[in-house]
Design an enzyme around this catalytic site. Structure first.
Site, PDB file in Angstrom:
ATOM      1  N   SER A 471       0.809  -1.216   0.000  1.00 40.18           N
ATOM      2  CA  SER A 471       0.000   0.000   0.000  1.00 40.18           C
ATOM      3  C   SER A 471       0.844   1.269   0.000  1.00 40.18           C
ATOM      4  O   SER A 471       1.517   1.568  -0.982  1.00 40.18           O
ATOM      5  CB  SER A 471      -0.959  -0.042   1.196  1.00 40.18           C
ATOM      6  OG  SER A 471      -1.981   0.911   1.067  1.00 40.18           O
ATOM      7  N   ASP A 482      10.229   5.830  -9.928  1.00 41.21           N
ATOM      8  CA  ASP A 482       9.827   6.531 -11.151  1.00 41.21           C
ATOM      9  C   ASP A 482      10.596   7.831 -11.347  1.00 41.21           C
ATOM     10  O   ASP A 482      10.926   8.202 -12.480  1.00 41.21           O
ATOM     11  CB  ASP A 482       8.318   6.805 -11.133  1.00 41.21           C
ATOM     12  CG  ASP A 482       7.491   5.547 -11.342  1.00 41.21           C
ATOM     13  OD1 ASP A 482       8.049   4.566 -11.880  1.00 41.21           O
ATOM     14  OD2 ASP A 482       6.308   5.532 -10.958  1.00 41.21           O
ATOM     15  N   LYS A 496      -0.784  -4.277  -3.123  1.00 38.75           N
ATOM     16  CA  LYS A 496      -2.046  -3.665  -2.691  1.00 38.75           C
ATOM     17  C   LYS A 496      -2.126  -2.261  -3.266  1.00 38.75           C
ATOM     18  O   LYS A 496      -1.483  -1.338  -2.779  1.00 38.75           O
ATOM     19  CB  LYS A 496      -2.150  -3.612  -1.170  1.00 38.75           C
ATOM     20  CG  LYS A 496      -3.451  -2.963  -0.691  1.00 38.75           C
ATOM     21  CD  LYS A 496      -3.455  -2.764   0.809  1.00 38.75           C
ATOM     22  CE  LYS A 496      -4.740  -2.079   1.260  1.00 38.75           C
ATOM     23  NZ  LYS A 496      -4.875  -0.703   0.741  1.00 38.75           N
TER      24      LYS A 496
END
Length: 701
Positions: A471, A482, A496
């Site tokens: 999560s 990224d 998740k």
């Protein structure tokens, strides 16, 4: 969090009305059976309506869902197939396609009937086990016991069940016999254990049964939707805030007594200097003049609910100190409740020195167990509110003062928490920009941004993750990856990729009662619990969802955790992976050139350093142990197997210890706790060291 994300509207549609005449009266229950109350039936229907109207993943409440709920509920009752008889389960099959109707009508008769059957079988088994302890056991017979029966059929006859439990009791007793040959003493130990389990079964409440069934229902809809009864709701919220209001003590139930197990240093109980570990609490009173309630034999959750309370209020405890008997008389202690910060569950830092090419490199490691935020204190304007980002900033200040060369954020075991904190924490390491995208229940996409252009820490960094990182951990590690801000190391994360909000059912039911559309008794506070509803899906700023697939590290390291046994992709009701458009962001750097170089150095170490082979052997042995099915019930054979396994485990551990420069252990010697055996952390630190010492210009940094 909802206001920041613009998702507040998703909650508003939860305040729905429904016709209370749909309530189906429960059947008459035999004396001694647990039965649901009217409020639980009301909450059941309410939860079904709310999930049907507002959950991100839309699931029809029909016979197909009913079958899934039935299987989950049956599994939660007797996953190991060691209590219920095949005939019981055959009798339950009539409910397989009825539970959807029961859920919508608030009819809990069938599921409570199933539980009462299980409770009866459970107590039968425990009484049988107690009776067996009055007989003699032959530990010289050649027989085996299979403790894991999950994949085996339910037992058909009582005689077969007795045979299984004869083996189970024999195994429990044999475990004690291997350590101490006093058979009479060992039987008494087991009698206390079985009797305690029997007593606890007798204290099972309707809330326990309702929680079990609702958990089976919500998990069948979505693995991260959850209903919490009042006590479990309070426990869940303590985990999110890392704070609670109480006396600062950890409690356990031992032989019918609520027992102090540990004290929070500096907490209210600690400050009295009159309360110590292993003291027993026998009565509780509220305020200076409140009457004492004797809690001997109470369930632990009921006792905890009386001990906790608002900061500044008084709770009086009657304490029976360790080693004292009732004839000595209890001691009354007055405690002023306070806010307790759970420091042992907060972010921590350490410094390790790694070596490469004759150079020493100082690595600061910050371990974050969860993304926590004391939202109540934050909303109240408390400048000292507890949060992950605030704690990490202080730890970074310490590491900067000690002039570390790089920082590693350890998110292993971090199951997530506050989305706000994941965004704010990312902002410490990047300039302003998007951190995560969220698609809501209306399929609208919103981008959550870090708006602060400053970078709190700009040095080399890595993020360490494993299969239990989920999560918010995945949001943070994905953003770092990224942006090219740092390396992501470890093993593939959980997967998740959904966002939940918490709905206080007490408020909902009171609102419905005011509209004349609820059938519940609202005279008591906080009796309906809370519901966690999925209201969105996370996407990386690159457009890929973290759902199902998780985050793949730049360099993967071996782990004890078997991916095929743990992770979102093992959840039948999980949402699928998909993609959306990319956010507008600029990479801090490209690590495309340096990652292959670092991977090559890691692989070279793994082939030439004996510590790597030793570590791989430890992992393989651990996974092989998971596959063991049967255990010998012959005393000599079990001892031989245990001794052989212990010798092999010691040999494997010593190979690893010697390879990393630690002294070997002797048989029977205590194993000192050391982080040096945390191979994944050690290797991640070495990779970060290689990164720091690499040619940053050629790496595009």
């Amino acid at each position: 969090m909802l206001k920041k994300m613009g998702l507040g509207a998703a909650v508003m549609c939860l305040y729905i009305s429904f016709n209370s005449s749909a309530f189906s009266p429960v059947k008459a229950y035999p004396a001694g059976d647990i039965q649901p109350d009217k409020n639980e039936s009301e909450v059941c229907r309410l939860v079904v309506k709310m999930l049907s109207a507002s959950n991100y993943k839309k699931v029809a409440v029909n016979d197909s869902l009913s079958a899934l709920v039935f299987d989950r509920y049956l599994k939660s009752l007797d996953e190991n197939h060691s209590y219920l008889l095949a005939g019981d389960v055959t009798g339950f099959e009539q409910y397989r396609t009825l539970l959807d109707d029961d859920l919508q009508n608030g009819n809990l008769a069938h599921v409570f009937g199933m539980f009462n059957t299980f409770k009866m079988r459970n107590e039968e088994r425990l009484r049988y086990a107690l009776a067996l302890l009055n007989t003699d056991f032959d530990f010289s017979k050649k027989e085996t016991y299979t403790p894991d029966r999950k994949e085996m059929p339910f037992i058909k006859t009582e005689a077969e069940m007795n045979a299984l439990w004869s083996q189970r009791v024999k195994y429990d007793l044999l475990e004690l016999q291997l350590a101490n040959q006093d058979i009479a003493k060992n039987k008494e130990i087991l009698k206390k254990k079985y009797q305690n389990l029997l007593d606890q079964s007798g204290k099972t409440s309707s809330q326990d049964v309702f929680q079990l069934f609702m958990s089976a229902f919500t998990a069948s809809v979505d693995p991260h939707v959850a209903y919490f009864n009042p006590f479990n709701a309070s426990q869940f919220n303590v985990g999110i805030t890392r704070a609670l209001e109480g006396i600062g003590a950890t409690l356990a139930l031992e032989n019918e007594y609520v027992t102090i197990k540990s004290l929070t240093p500096g907490g209210p109980a600690y400050k009295t200097k009159l309360i110590n570990p292993d003291d027993r609490i026998i009565a509780i009173a509220q305020g200076k003049d409140g009457q004492f309630a004797d809690i001997t034999g109470w369930r632990l959750d009921n006792a905890i609910s009386l001990i906790r309370g608002p900061k500044g209020t008084i709770v009086k405890l009657k304490i029976l100190p360790k080693g004292k008997s009732f004839s000595d008389g209890p001691q009354t202690v007055e405690v002023v409740r306070d806010k307790i910060i759970l420091q042992d569950q907060s972010a921590k830092q350490e410094i390790r020195t790694c070596k490469s090419g004759g150079k020493d490199v100082k690595i600061g490691i910050i371990t974050i167990p969860a993304f926590y935020l004391d939202y109540k204190a934050y909303e109240a304007g408390d400048r000292n509110y507890k949060s992950t980002t605030r704690d990490v900033k202080l730890l970074l200040d310490t590491l900067k003062q000690k002039k570390v060369d790089g920082v590693m954020i350890d998110l292993r075991g971090n199951g997530g928490g506050s989305l706000t904190e994941a965004i704010n924490l990312t902002g410490l390491f990047i300039a302003s920009g998007p951190v995560v995208q969220v698609r809501d229940v209306n399929q609208k996409i919103q981008v959550s941004q870090d708006l602060d252009p400053s970078i709190y820490y700009s040095g080399p960094m890595a993020v360490l993750v494993d299969r239990t990182s989920a999560s918010a951990s995945e949001i943070f590690s994905a953003a770092i990856q990224d942006y090219g801000r740092g390396l992501v190391l470890g093993s593939k994360t959980y997967g998740k990729g959904s966002v939940q909000t918490t709905v206080n059912l007490n408020q909902v039911v009171r609102k419905l009662a005011g509209q004349g559309t609820a059938n519940a008794d609202t005279s008591k506070q906080d009796q309906f619990g809370q519901l966690n509803v999925t209201i969105g899906k996370f996407y990386r700023i690159s457009g890929s969802s973290t759902q199902h697939k998780g985050v793949t590290p730049d360099i993967e390291l071996p782990s004890y955790i078997t991916p095929s046994k743990y992770g979102e992709d093992n959840e039948p009701s999980a949402m699928p992976w998909d993609t959306i458009g990319k956010s507008d962001y600029t990479q801090t750097a490209s690590l495309n050139k340096v990652v292959p170089v670092l991977t090559g150095l890691y692989q070279q170490r793994s082939q030439t350093n004996p510590a790597y082979k030793a570590y791989y052997n430890v992992i393989k042995a651990y996974q092989d142990d998971e596959a063991l099915k049967s255990i010998p019930l012959n005393a000599q054979e079990l001892k031989r197997v245990r001794d052989a396994n212990a010798a092999k485990a010691l040999d494997r551990e010593n190979q690893l210890r010697v390879a990393i420069g630690l002294p070997a252990l002797k048989k029977g010697e205590a194993r000192p706790r050391t982080d040096d055996l945390d191979f994944m952390k050690t290797e991640a630190g070495q990779i970060l060291t290689d990164y720091i010492l690499s040619d940053k210009t050629s790496a595009g940094i």
